[in-house]
Design a protein around this motif. Structure first.
Motif, PDB file in Angstrom:
ATOM      1  N   GLU A   1       0.842  -1.299  -0.072  1.00 37.07           N
ATOM      2  CA  GLU A   1       0.037  -0.131   0.088  1.00 37.07           C
ATOM      3  C   GLU A   1       0.852   1.284  -0.025  1.00 37.07           C
ATOM      4  O   GLU A   1       1.437   1.617   0.930  1.00 37.07           O
ATOM      5  CB  GLU A   1      -0.720  -0.011   1.188  1.00 37.07           C
ATOM      6  N   LEU A   2       0.830   1.753  -1.283  1.00 36.08           N
ATOM      7  CA  LEU A   2       1.825   2.990  -1.282  1.00 36.08           C
ATOM      8  C   LEU A   2       1.456   4.167  -0.402  1.00 36.08           C
ATOM      9  O   LEU A   2       0.029   4.326  -0.193  1.00 36.08           O
ATOM     10  CB  LEU A   2       1.667   3.448  -2.769  1.00 36.08           C
TER      11      LEU A   2
ATOM     12  N   PHE B   1      -8.273   3.337  -0.927  1.00 41.23           N
ATOM     13  CA  PHE B   1      -7.957   4.902  -0.887  1.00 41.23           C
ATOM     14  C   PHE B   1      -6.844   5.367  -1.747  1.00 41.23           C
ATOM     15  O   PHE B   1      -6.630   6.140  -2.193  1.00 41.23           O
ATOM     16  CB  PHE B   1      -8.360   5.687   0.231  1.00 41.23           C
ATOM     17  N   GLY B   2      -5.739   4.373  -1.051  1.00 37.35           N
ATOM     18  CA  GLY B   2      -4.561   4.711  -1.600  1.00 37.35           C
ATOM     19  C   GLY B   2      -4.209   3.949  -3.030  1.00 37.35           C
ATOM     20  O   GLY B   2      -5.124   3.121  -3.246  1.00 37.35           O
ATOM     21  N   ILE B   3      -3.340   4.051  -3.550  1.00 37.52           N
ATOM     22  CA  ILE B   3      -3.023   3.003  -4.555  1.00 37.52           C
ATOM     23  C   ILE B   3      -1.996   1.767  -4.000  1.00 37.52           C
ATOM     24  O   ILE B   3      -1.214   2.003  -3.050  1.00 37.52           O
ATOM     25  CB  ILE B   3      -1.856   4.079  -5.543  1.00 37.52           C
TER      26      ILE B   3
ATOM     27  N   LEU C   1      -0.015  -1.914  -4.897  1.00 37.94           N
ATOM     28  CA  LEU C   1       0.562  -2.824  -5.752  1.00 37.94           C
ATOM     29  C   LEU C   1       0.237  -4.277  -5.327  1.00 37.94           C
ATOM     30  O   LEU C   1       0.056  -4.597  -4.284  1.00 37.94           O
ATOM     31  CB  LEU C   1       2.080  -2.674  -5.755  1.00 37.94           C
TER      32      LEU C   1
ATOM     33  N   ASP D   1      -4.341  -0.885  -9.342  1.00 36.28           N
ATOM     34  CA  ASP D   1      -5.280   0.361  -9.309  1.00 36.28           C
ATOM     35  C   ASP D   1      -5.560   0.978 -10.894  1.00 36.28           C
ATOM     36  O   ASP D   1      -4.655   1.157 -11.792  1.00 36.28           O
ATOM     37  CB  ASP D   1      -4.648   1.547  -8.672  1.00 36.28           C
TER      38      ASP D   1
END
Lengths: 506, 956
Positions: A61-62, A69-71, A73, A127
């Motif tokens: 989770e970047l 909600f976040g980007i 991988l 995403d």
């Protein structure tokens, strides 16, 4: 904190600007940096593939923002597989390119690594919008590489390439916008859950978004009727770049596989089946057009480019069936066709460089230095790409045919795959016969002149062909991995749970 | 294990000839021979067990998902064929050593030969039918190389391609057929399939599988209507013809039919297809052979005919017919290989193999002639030779089999007819080559060859005679075991012997010999008859088909891919429109309706802006040929869109949009300087209408979609951002927090895109500056004359005054970004534009001198700074790009916030400035290159202060 999934992106993202920043004036340093980075990338990919071989799905989770909600991988078997493929091809192509191709223009190595970043990013991201961003990264880097070295024809083809793909990008945005407007999310796992819950009143928008997205991915994958850019682009691109581009079409194929199994899979209702309905016939048309193009081509480069189009047809026919078995077969064929096309482009370049003004035209011309060795390579690669035994193309074709027995279209699919194979065989036999055999009847031999003397190009091509042999010999274990990969794709819960936490998957 | 080794040895050994060639032709041939000999010996070690009726098996897994295993088995049929392949192979290798000339590349020849041998042994020993396919196609490939061995000869190349197309194509049929067969049987293992006759014949897949498999077999074994490729394959060196096209490869189809006989044969379909194809091929081949003047052509058609005979026998489906088929396979292999080798000797020693130029060789080449006559007599089916025995069996089967017509008279009649022609061409071979007067116009002086050339055929002829005289002793067991294996049952009781008493078959034989000799006696007349008939030339037809296919492909594919971007785009947009409409209209009626959300009232300002937008868009279309005007109009569109963003409360978007508009319009203006200013007319009315229609449809489509989207209520993840931007992201400006934090990774990607774009522009224009284009650029004269005053004072002064202000604004926008509209991206653009203004006003040379910045470094540095921010988080064991912020206070400044997003934004800022400036720098370099004017060192062309001094001096 487990940082593995970000590393295949971070490595090129650091190395590429570093090369542009610090060592751009020295070609040796550039080569050292980029080869070292690519080797590292290969090692990383292998490690990652090992980590997910047991079926686990790694997420990253970047910015530490929770999904959706976040980007995020996501590394699963499919992503790891594609990473390995990319870095293998990338490394060998790079080795080939340092025979002098990399000096024909500026920033080759930097752009090359950026290209790998874009491709890897597309495979890793979980995403939909971030996928768009990586599409842009790889598009713009590939454009830079495509026009590397300049020349009127190449720049012209480059303009077509970039304009077609920019229109594709715009469509991508429209499609993502539509999908976001009815699901309110961009995270692919979240979409996988959300798409099933879209209200009936919003279905039209969802369908339109799904189908436009297919067109966008189809454009990347050279699917009929949006394959037009490919032959001109590949035939005019610098050879090592054309070889690297062999994996670019696979980005399109990957996206189709990912999005239409995960998001628009069985659970998505009508929106899901829409893609399959369009994909299979379009893929068959691609196959026919590509293989006829092999016969129609007037130069080797063009011929191989059309062979790539045809092979994308075969691949997407199998993908379009959307069953675990056909997907596994498609993935095997994907590995094979990428490596075979890469090898062929490099071999064609060897010929082009030695034939002086005759270049790669399919005409008899005086024979050239090292023709025998190159002919051997061509023979092997042609066997591979036309799907003749004993190389992996044959196994891939068998797997695909075997997986597509059922269904009303089976007769068509079998008939077309087999008959187009014959056309491709005839095409490649004609080409090889003209370039290597008929040319022997031409008087004289072309001077060795400024043909590259190093053995590195031969090593690079040899390694690529060796990969095909490995793919053939270890077909059993590899197809075992691919079976698991396909199963993981259709059993979506693992992916969704890994991203969103357990309990969200339907 | 040793079974696999028999198959693998030739493949492994294939590497050797090419190497051993370095130590001479003998070493090369001996090495090759040793490899084959070793494999042959290994095979013989298994022979006793197999003849006892045992089956030897070995198996490994290869691709279990498919049922493809590396499994081999050796039974009687396999033993027979493998023996033929390896035994005759040994003779061929010996013969080739003396046959090939010094100019021929012997290493390559033997390599191909061994590859072929391995593939062939693989076919006959495979237990797995998919593995068999692999070897099957390998024989096509290796025979392609062998037929085209004399690659400088067009016949060789064309024959090779034709053989590959037909046999390779047949292989594709076979692929399909085998996949169906395996599916019907539930296994791909032959040993299992052979047990499941009922299951397979009851399956609906039986007929398609049969058709496809027979297609593959007929193509390979040159059965009608695929027979045409074999004579053209005779362009190969003669040992290859002897090996591939008489003894082995063409028998692969026969082998497979025999192999699958237990499961496929015995049905109506089988008999009709196989027997009739065999019969037609037998008669047709023999008839054509009679009129071939090329010795190898004669033998080739004779081979076609004899293969037809075997096919006929297999087709009849009775056990004794199968026995006869197996026996004839052995006999044909011996006499036909011998005949090919003899034809090769004649060609080698006399210099021609044209029957019309031969004759009278009996006394000149006695050994060759003797061997040739015996072998040909066997081919004719004369008594005391092996050919006689199997032909008798064939005729007998034909007599007994009531197939094809009530009362069963047609089959015997046709079989006899085939035998008649066979006798005729065989004796023609004898009479026209060896008898008759000696001639004085042979191309070379005929004499018997060295032993290396005549020994191999002599061995074969010895077998012909021995089997002919003592069939039971020399072939009985082998035939019995092999036919038992072929039938999958115990072979019927039979005894091979010369004399069967007076039977119908004997009568048919006598008739055949008599009529055959009669035909030969009346040869000129018969030939005249033949000459009047039609002679469909298969090669012409084949070439015609291929040429037509190529023409069709070119017409279709190359015309479609004609390089027209307009067409490609039209198809792309057309596809998008078609798919979009199909998907949208295909959904339920209710789903197509606009949403119920209340729309905003349109005030007069909005209407005016809307009209302006439409008018300027339309104007762009209308005036697009004048590129400057079009660019300005696009700028207007951009400004209105920015205003639209402001109106819809998106100040960040508006700021970005306006900055991007300004920056890109300036860069495009600079680029346009080097480009034609007017777009030429390229589209006719038709295309304009087409494009117009597409544009309208596309526009309507997007409009409908936008309307549908914007009139719907929807919930999204954006509420999370609104809630958490301040408490968790530390910024009140949600857009900025999204850009640098929530979705900072996107931004990271996008600045990389920008950086790559700049590098690509640099590389592209660098090519133009230094590559082949450079001279053109130097000689180029600008379309427009330069303004006399390149650096007008007003602009110089204004931009200089503005620079610090603009930089200040940039810093301000940057700093406030996190909480109010702004941020690194916009700040970067603002600063870049301010700098561009300096360059434009005062010239690149002057400006560059005062700002010696390396833009490459700026781009690279920017990306690295942004990345480093993210990596900083990783060091602290957080994911890449995790942000942190805190509030500090300093005297005077007061309380302020520091966030980790700040350095990230600096990276963004640097990359943006670097990218824009690098593009600008490259463009100006191009300008300088073609500019005859010296680079300015002064900010203005007109220096007011210098004038004032001059004025002052004058006043003094």
């Amino acid at each position: 904190m487990n940082h593995w999934p970000i590393l295949p992106l971070l490595l090129p993202a650091l190395a590429a600007p570093l090369i542009a920043l610090a060592v751009r004036h020295d070609i040796v340093l550039q080569r050292v940096f980029s080869v070292a980075s690519t080797v590292l990338l290969l090692l990383l990919s292998l490690i990652l593939a090992g980590k997910v071989a047991d079926g686990s799905v790694l997420t990253y989770e970047l910015g530490n923002w929770p999904a959706p909600f976040g980007i995020v991988l996501v590394l699963d078997r499919l992503a790891a597989l594609m990473l390995v493929l990319t870095s293998v091809l990338g490394l060998f192509v790079l080795l080939y390119a340092i025979n002098g191709w990399d000096q024909r223009g500026k920033h080759f190595h930097s752009l090359f690594l950026f290209q790998l970043l874009g491709i890897n990013g597309a495979f890793l991201t979980g995403d939909l919008f971030n996928l768009f961003v990586f599409f842009e990264v790889l598009l713009i880097a590939s454009y830079g590489l495509m026009v590397h070295g300049g020349g009127a024809l190449r720049v012209r083809a480059g303009v077509q390439y970039v304009i077609m793909n920019l229109v594709g990008s715009s469509l991508f945005l429209v499609a993502v916008g539509l999908i976001y407007s009815v699901t309110g999310t961009l995270n692919m796992a979240d979409l996988a859950v959300g798409v099933a819950e879209v209200r009936p009143a919003d279905q039209a928008l969802l369908h339109t978004g799904a189908i436009l997205l297919l067109l966008v991915f189809g454009l990347k994958a050279a699917l009929f009727p949006v394959q037009f850019w490919l032959p001109g682009t590949y035939a005019n691109a610098p050879a090592p770049i054309a070889a690297l581009f062999a994996v670019m079409t696979k980005v399109g194929a990957y996206s189709i596989i990912r999005v239409y199994t995960l998001i628009f899979g069985d659970a998505a209702g009508d929106a899901g089946s829409l893609a399959g309905a369009w994909l299979a016939p379009a893929a068959l048309a691609t196959l026919v057009l590509g293989m006829l193009g092999v016969l129609a081509a007037r130069s080797l480069g063009q011929m191989v480019s059309f062979a790539v189009v045809g092979s994308m047809g075969v691949l997407l026919v199998a993908v379009g069936a959307f069953t675990p078995q056909s997907m596994s077969a498609a993935l095997y064929y994907l590995l094979h066709s990428t490596l075979a096309a890469g090898a062929l482009f490099l071999i064609v370049d060897m010929i082009t460089q030695r034939r002086a003004e005759h270049a790669d035209a399919l005409i008899a011309a005086p024979t050239f230095a090292q023709a025998g060795l190159i002919a051997g390579g061509f023979f092997l690669a042609a066997i591979a790409i036309t799907g003749m035994p004993p190389l992996s193309g044959f196994l891939g074709k068998l797997l695909i045919l075997d997986s597509l027995r059922e269904g009303p279209a089976a007769v068509w699919i079998w008939g077309l795959i087999l008959s187009t194979s014959l056309i491709a065989i005839i095409g490649f036999a004609r080409a090889g016969s003209v370039v290597f055999w008929k040319s022997l009847a031409e008087p004289g031999q072309l001077p060795v002149g400024d043909t590259p003397k190093g053995s590195l190009p031969f090593v690079a091509v040899g390694l690529l062909l060796a990969m095909l042999v490995l793919l053939t010999v270890f077909a059993g274990p590899i197809s075992g991995y691919l079976d698991n990969t396909a199963e993981q794709l259709f059993f979506r819960r693992d992916y969704i749970d890994a991203v969103l936490g357990s309990g969200r998957a339907s | 294990m040793s079974l696999a080794l028999i198959v693998m040895l030739p493949f492994l050994g294939a590497l050797l000839p090419g190497l051993m060639m370095r130590s001479g032709r003998n070493a090369c041939a001996i090495t090759t021979g040793s490899v084959t000999f070793l494999a042959f010996s290994l095979l013989l070690t298994h022979a006793p067990a197999v003849l006892r009726g045992e089956v030897i098996q070995v198996s490994w897994q290869w691709l279990p998902a498919l049922g493809l295993n590396v499994s081999f088995f050796l039974d009687g049929l396999g033993l027979l064929f493998a023996g033929l392949i390896l035994g005759i192979g040994l003779l061929i290798i010996t013969y080739s050593r003396f046959y090939l000339s010094k100019a021929d590349s012997m290493g390559a020849f033997y390599t191909y030969l061994l590859l072929f041998q391995g593939a062939m042994v693989g076919i006959v020993l495979s237990d797995n039918i998919l593995l068999l396919l692999v070897f099957w196609e390998l024989t096509s490939l290796s025979s392609f190389l062998l037929i085209g061995f004399w690659r400088h000869l067009p016949e060789g190349r064309q024959g090779a391609r034709m053989a590959l197309a037909v046999t390779g194509g047949g292989g594709l049929f076979l692929i399909a057929g085998m996949l169906l067969l395996g599916h019907a049987a539930g296994s791909y293992e032959l040993s299992v399939i052979l047990e499941r006759r009922e299951l397979i014949q009851a399956s609906p897949l039986y007929l398609p599988a049969l058709l496809l498999i027979l297609g593959g077999c007929f193509a390979k074994s040159a059965q009608f209507p695929f027979h045409f490729w074999l004579p053209h394959a005779m362009a190969a060196p003669t040992p290859v013809s002897a090996y591939l096209h008489s003894a082995t490869m063409v028998k692969a189809g026969i082998f497979l039919m025999a192999r699958l006989w237990p499961v496929l044969a015995g049905t109506e379909a089988w008999t009709w297809l196989v027997a009739s194809a065999g019969l037609v091929t037998m008669i047709l081949g023999a008839w054509i052979a009679l009129f071939k003047d090329d010795l190898k052509g004669l033998l080739a058609y004779s081979t076609v005919s004899h293969l037809g005979l075997v096919t006929l026998l297999l087709g009849l489906g009775s056990p004794m017919a199968a026995v006869a088929a197996v026996f004839h396979i052995i006999n044909h292999a011996t006499f036909k290989a011998a005949l090919f080798l003899i034809a090769g000797i004649v060609d080698h020693e006399v210099g021609t193999r044209d029957v019309k130029r031969l004759g009278g060789l009996l006394m000149l080449m006695p050994i060759t002639a003797t061997l040739g006559m015996v072998a040909a007599a066997s081919m004719a089916g004369m008594p005391f030779l092996n050919g006689f025995l199997s032909k008798e069996m064939m005729l007998e089967q034909a007599w007994h089999h009531g197939w094809l017509a009530p009362g069963g008279w047609l089959t015997p009649l046709l079989a006899t007819l085939g035998a008649v022609f066979s006798v005729a061409y065989s004796f023609r071979f004898i009479v026209h080559v060896f008898f008759g007067p000696q001639r004085d116009d042979y191309p070379a002086k005929p004499h018997d060859p060295p032993a290396g050339l005549w020994l191999p055929p002599a061995l074969l002829v010895a077998l012909v005679v021995l089997i002919g005289l003592f069939p039971e002793t020399f072939a009985g067991d082998l035939v019995r075991t092999a036919s038992a294996a072929a039938m999958g049952a115990v072979a019927p009781e039979f005894h091979l012997s010369i004399w069967h008493g007076v039977t119908p078959a004997l009568g048919m034989s006598v008739v055949a010999v008599a009529v055959g000799l009669l035909l030969l006696w009346r040869y000129p007349g018969v030939r005249g008859l033949w000459a009047r008939g039609p002679h469909p030339e298969a090669k012409v037809m084949f070439d015609g088909v291929i040429a037509a296919l190529v023409r069709f492909s070119r017409a279709l594919v190359l015309n479609l891919h004609n390089g027209s971007l307009q067409r490609y785009l039209a198809i792309l947009v057309g596809a998008a429109v078609a798919l979009g409409f199909a998907a949208y209209l295909g959904a339920d009626g209710a789903a197509r309706a606009p949403g119920g959300r209340e729309t905003l009232a349109a005030g007069p300002v909005v209407v005016v802006a809307w009209l302006l937008l439409m008018v300027s868009t339309l104007m762009t279309v209308i005036m697009h040929r004048d590129r400057f005007v079009a660019l300005i109009l696009i700028g207007v569109v951009g400004v209105i869109v920015s205003i639209g963003f402001v109106y819809l409360s998106a100040p960040d978007l508006a700021l970005t949009q306006i900055a991007v508009e300004v920056g890109t319009v300036i860069l495009i203006l600079l680029a346009l300087y080097f480009l034609p200013k007017v777009t030429p007319v390229e589209s006719g009315l038709g295309r304009c209408v087409r494009d117009g229609a597409l544009a309208v449809l596309g526009g309507v489509g997007v409009g409908v979609l936008s309307w549908a989207v914007m009139t719907r209520d929807f919930s999204s993840i954006s509420t999370y951002y609104l809630e958490h931007a301040k408490p968790l992201g530390g910024g009140a400006n949600v857009v900025n927090v999204i850009l640098v934090d929530f979705r900072g990774f996107d931004t990271f990607g996008e600045i990389i895109v920008l950086g790559i774009a700049a590098l690509a522009i640099f590389a592209l224009l660098e090519g133009a500056l230094h590559g082949r284009l450079a001279p053109r650029l130097r000689n180029w004269t600008p379309d427009y004359a330069h303004a006399a005053d390149r650096h007008p004072m007003m602009m110089v002064v204004a931009t200089r005054v503005m620079l610090p202000l603009a930089l200040m604004v940039g810093v301000y926008i940057f700093l406030r970004g996190h909480n109010m509209p702004g941020g690194g991206f916009i700040a970067g653009l603002v600063v870049a534009i301010a700098l561009i203004m300096q360059y434009m006003a005062s010239g690149f040379g002057w400006a560059e001198k005062r700002m010696p910045v390396d833009y490459h470094a700026m781009i690279g540095g920017g990306v690295l700074v942004a990345a480093a921010t993210g990596i900083g988080a990783m060091v602290l064991d957080y994911p890449f790009l995790t942000s942190a912020f805190d509030y500090f206070s300093l005297p005077i400044v007061g309380k302020f916030e520091l966030t980790s997003a700040m350095p990230f934004d600096i990276g963004v800022f640097l990359t943006v400035v670097g990218a824009v400036m690098l593009a600008l720098a490259q463009l100006s370099k191009m300008g300088q290159r073609l500019n005859q004017h010296a680079v300015n060192t002064q900010p203005m062309d007109y220096n007011p202060s210098a004038d004032r001094q001059a004025d002052a001096t004058r006043e003094n």
